[in-house]
Design an enzyme around this catalytic site. Structure first.
Site, PDB file in Angstrom:
ATOM      1  NE  ARG A 236     -10.379  -5.651   1.100  1.00  0.00           N
ATOM      2  CZ  ARG A 236      -9.596  -4.647   1.352  1.00  0.00           C
ATOM      3  NH1 ARG A 236     -10.256  -3.465   1.905  1.00  0.00           N
ATOM      4  NH2 ARG A 236      -8.135  -4.667   0.942  1.00  0.00           N
TER       5      ARG A 236
ATOM      6  CG  HIS B 114      -8.447  -0.101  -2.549  1.00  0.00           C
ATOM      7  ND1 HIS B 114      -7.721  -1.069  -2.116  1.00  0.00           N
ATOM      8  CD2 HIS B 114      -9.315   0.197  -1.318  1.00  0.00           C
ATOM      9  CE1 HIS B 114      -7.776  -1.565  -0.608  1.00  0.00           C
ATOM     10  NE2 HIS B 114      -8.817  -0.665  -0.182  1.00  0.00           N
TER      11      HIS B 114
ATOM     12  CG  ASP C 271     -13.792   5.864  -0.565  1.00  0.00           C
ATOM     13  OD1 ASP C 271     -13.890   5.673   0.840  1.00  0.00           O
ATOM     14  OD2 ASP C 271     -13.072   5.745  -1.069  1.00  0.00           O
TER      15      ASP C 271
ATOM     16  CD  GLN D   9     -13.298  -2.280  -0.188  1.00  0.00           C
ATOM     17  OE1 GLN D   9     -12.405  -2.105   0.593  1.00  0.00           O
ATOM     18  NE2 GLN D   9     -14.445  -2.751  -0.064  1.00  0.00           N
TER      19      GLN D   9
ATOM     20  NE  ARG E 277      -3.802   0.581   1.993  1.00  0.00           N
ATOM     21  CZ  ARG E 277      -4.976   0.533   2.513  1.00  0.00           C
ATOM     22  NH1 ARG E 277      -5.423   1.384   3.777  1.00  0.00           N
ATOM     23  NH2 ARG E 277      -6.101  -0.214   2.144  1.00  0.00           N
TER      24      ARG E 277
ATOM     25  CB  CYS F 287     -14.378   0.765   0.358  1.00  0.00           C
ATOM     26  SG  CYS F 287     -14.096   2.381   0.766  1.00  0.00           S
TER      27      CYS F 287
HETATM   28  N1   CP Z   1     -11.363  -0.324   2.867  1.00  0.00           N
HETATM   29  C1   CP Z   1     -10.038  -0.333   3.072  1.00  0.00           C
HETATM   30  O1   CP Z   1      -8.856  -0.566   2.528  1.00  0.00           O
HETATM   31  O2   CP Z   1      -9.758  -0.280   4.585  1.00  0.00           O
HETATM   32  P1   CP Z   1      -8.424  -0.050   5.324  1.00  0.00           P
HETATM   33  O3   CP Z   1      -7.615   1.439   4.950  1.00  0.00           O
HETATM   34  O4   CP Z   1      -8.713   0.010   6.854  1.00  0.00           O
HETATM   35  O5   CP Z   1      -7.478  -0.963   4.920  1.00  0.00           O
HETATM   36  N1  NVA Z   2     -10.333   6.396  -0.978  1.00  0.00           N
HETATM   37  C1  NVA Z   2      -9.906   5.809   0.460  1.00  0.00           C
HETATM   38  C2  NVA Z   2      -9.957   4.327   0.691  1.00  0.00           C
HETATM   39  C3  NVA Z   2      -9.454   3.814   1.865  1.00  0.00           C
HETATM   40  C4  NVA Z   2      -9.915   2.625   1.949  1.00  0.00           C
HETATM   41  C5  NVA Z   2      -8.424   6.321   0.718  1.00  0.00           C
HETATM   42  O1  NVA Z   2      -7.546   6.273  -0.343  1.00  0.00           O
HETATM   43  O2  NVA Z   2      -8.032   6.758   1.702  1.00  0.00           O
END
Ligand code: CP
Ligand code: NVA
Length: 312
Positions: free
Chosen positions: A293, A131, A225, A134, A104, A265
């Site tokens: 997930r 993502h 989101d 997700q 990430r 999400c």
């Molecule tokens: N939805 C998601 O990716 O959550 P986190 O940021 O907690 O991993």
């Molecule tokens: N769009 C959000 C998703 C978190 C899971 C972010 O990137 O922070």
């Protein structure tokens, strides 16, 4: 010789492969099918997280344990990458020790460089652009609820961000009828829409509007989101103003089909992109998404390791 497979975005998988992974995820979830406890035996998966995470970090860790593997969690700051070692060199070194990398990070180009530099599967656990893990879990959730994906009407209301981009690519792969509603200036990137059409494998439609009610009309699912993603905190006040008419609340839900279900999400900000009433209502399936997930990523890991021949 088999070539290694990565999962950097939804276009890395053919539709048949997506269905195979979803089917395996369903088996893992219900305990049907082959025993999963040795899939990653004697394997190590490195997990590099340069942004916060609850669901992704924990669900990958648990998935790896359930598959009989070992996970190694690394923050960006503790690697030499943070002091200027190139992403490609890091990939080459990690390829000598571990069997897959979950990452990430901010820039999507970094996961591409990691995948190009090494010879083990790389999984995108969120970048500023995509993502895909997700989206894979979301497809599993939609399939569980409606027993189909093709033709399902999904309204995404909010920011045209990483989560939205991956839903767009997923929609083209499996034939969702996706309607995206964003404030002006926050629409998904045009090149993601082009990419989706270039990789389309099932008939379906993707449309963009600035009217949430238009997107939500007759929807089977409404998805949202956060308005301010990780790394955008300085814009949060401005975003709150610009997204004010884009909350998923009872009035918007009333535009959709009677049996509409609500997706997010997570993490959620009740009172911003979603009202507490809707988030905590029986229509909300956000915790089913979160659970999925785990199952989707376990199936994804198994698929990538098998396909890459790294379990030989
Ligand atoms: N939805 C998601 O990716 O959550 P986190 O940021 O907690 O991993
Ligand atoms: N769009 C959000 C998703 C978190 C899971 C972010 O990137 O922070």
């Amino acid at each position: 010789m088999r070539t290694k497979r990565d999962f950097l975005n939804m276009t890395d998988l053919k539709t048949e492969e997506i269905f195979g992974i979803l089917s395996r995820a369903g088996d893992y979830k219900t305990g049907r099918g082959a025993d999963q406890s040795a899939v990653l035996r004697h394997k190590t998966v490195a997990m590099i997280f340069k942004k916060p995470s609850t669901r992704t970090r924990v669900s990958f860790d648990v998935a790896i344990a359930k598959l009989g593997g070992h996970s190694l969690a690394l923050s960006g700051a503790e690697l030499q990458m943070g002091r200027g070692e190139t992403t490609e060199d890091t990939a080459k070194v990690l390829s000598r020790y571990v069997d897959a990398i979950v990452i990430r990070t901010n820039q999507h180009s970094e996961v591409v460089d990691l995948a190009t530099g090494g010879d083990i599967p790389v999984i995108n656990a969120l970048t500023d652009n995509f993502h895909p893990c997700q989206a894979l879990a979301d497809l599993l959730t939609i399939y569980e609820k409606r027993s189909k994906l093709s033709g399902v009407r999904l309204a995404y209301v909010g920011d045209g961000n990483n989560v939205c981009h991956s839903l767009i690519l997923a929609a083209a792969k499996v034939g969702l009828d996706l309607r995206v509603a964003c404030p002006t200036g926050y629409e998904p990137k045009a090149d993601v829409l082009k990419l989706a059409e270039a990789h389309r494998e099932r008939p379906g439609s993707i449309s963009i509007t600035n009217d949430p009610a238009e997107a939500a009309a007759e929807a089977d699912f409404i998805y949202t989101d956060v308005w301010t993603s990780m790394g955008q905190d300085a814009e949060s006040e401005e975003r709150r103003r610009k997204f004010a008419g884009f909350q998923v609340n009872a009035a918007l839900v009333a535009k959709a089909k009677k049996n509409v279900q609500i997706m997010h999400c997570l993490p959620a900000h009740r009172g911003e992109e979603i009202s507490a009433e809707v988030m905590d209502s029986p229509r909300s399936i956000v915790f089913d998404q979160a659970e999925n997930r785990l199952h989707a990523q376990a199936a994804l890991l198994a698929f990538l390791i098998e396909e890459s021949g790294s379990n030989d």
